[in-house]
Motif scaffolding. Structure first.
Motif, short mmCIF file in Angstrom:
data_model
loop_
_atom_site.label_atom_id
_atom_site.label_comp_id
_atom_site.label_asym_id
_atom_site.label_seq_id
_atom_site.Cartn_x
_atom_site.Cartn_y
_atom_site.Cartn_z
N VAL A 9 16.69 46.21 75.43
CA VAL A 9 17.64 47.83 75.13
C VAL A 9 16.23 48.36 75.88
CG1 VAL A 9 17.32 46.68 73.07
CG2 VAL A 9 15.51 47.09 73.49
N HIS A 10 16.48 49.50 75.56
CA HIS A 10 15.81 50.63 76.19
C HIS A 10 14.50 51.27 75.35
CE1 HIS A 10 19.10 52.78 79.15
NE2 HIS A 10 18.87 51.24 80.05
N TYR A 11 13.74 51.39 75.89
CA TYR A 11 12.36 51.80 75.37
C TYR A 11 11.79 53.31 75.20
CZ TYR A 11 7.25 52.00 73.58
OH TYR A 11 5.77 52.31 72.56
N ALA A 23 13.37 47.24 77.89
CA ALA A 23 12.66 46.15 77.20
C ALA A 23 13.41 44.98 76.77
CB ALA A 23 11.91 46.92 75.83
N LEU A 53 8.92 44.12 71.21
CA LEU A 53 9.89 43.93 72.30
C LEU A 53 8.68 44.05 72.61
CD1 LEU A 53 11.25 47.69 72.29
CD2 LEU A 53 12.28 45.82 72.00
N VAL A 55 7.92 45.23 76.88
CA VAL A 55 8.83 46.13 78.01
C VAL A 55 8.22 46.80 78.63
CG1 VAL A 55 8.17 48.58 77.44
CG2 VAL A 55 7.69 47.99 75.65
N SER A 87 10.31 54.74 70.14
CA SER A 87 11.44 54.04 69.69
C SER A 87 12.48 53.83 70.92
CB SER A 87 12.15 54.97 68.83
OG SER A 87 12.47 55.90 69.51
N TRP A 88 13.33 52.45 69.78
CA TRP A 88 14.17 52.19 71.26
C TRP A 88 15.65 52.47 70.71
CZ3 TRP A 88 17.71 48.76 70.02
CH2 TRP A 88 18.47 48.15 68.41
#
Length: 95
Positions: A9-11, A23, A53, A55, A87-88
């Motif tokens: 995912v992106h964080y 992440a 997560l 990261v 947030s993600w």
């Protein structure tokens, strides 16, 4: 889509430059056990959209953990439709 273990995912950071980082999901409501929470090994999650997560960073440390991170919704008034700090989100689809 429900977050699952091992998904990328992106964080968006909550401190400093608020940079977006890749992440990996290390904990979900389906994987965090009540026993682990009770003994203090792992923090509880507030909802099924919150995750733990790892990261990834380009620095020497390689990364850091973040706990109980909420799913972020893009803000229309910000350039680039950024998600809120701390947030993600799912990575954007590439055509």
């Amino acid at each position: 889509m429900k977050p699952t273990l091992g998904r990328i995912v992106h964080y968006r950071g909550k401190q400093g430059r608020l940079a977006m980082r890749p992440a990996i999901v290390t904990g979900t409501v389906d994987s965090v056990t009540p026993e682990g929470i009770a003994c203090g090994d792992v923090p509880a999650l507030d909802s099924d959209e919150h995750v733990h997560l790892w990261v990834f960073t380009p620095g020497a440390s390689g990364g850091f953990p973040e706990f109980n991170v909420p799913l972020g919704e893009p803000r229309e008034h910000q350039p680039g439709q950024e998600i809120p700090p701390g947030s993600w989100c799912w990575p954007p689809r590439v055509p």
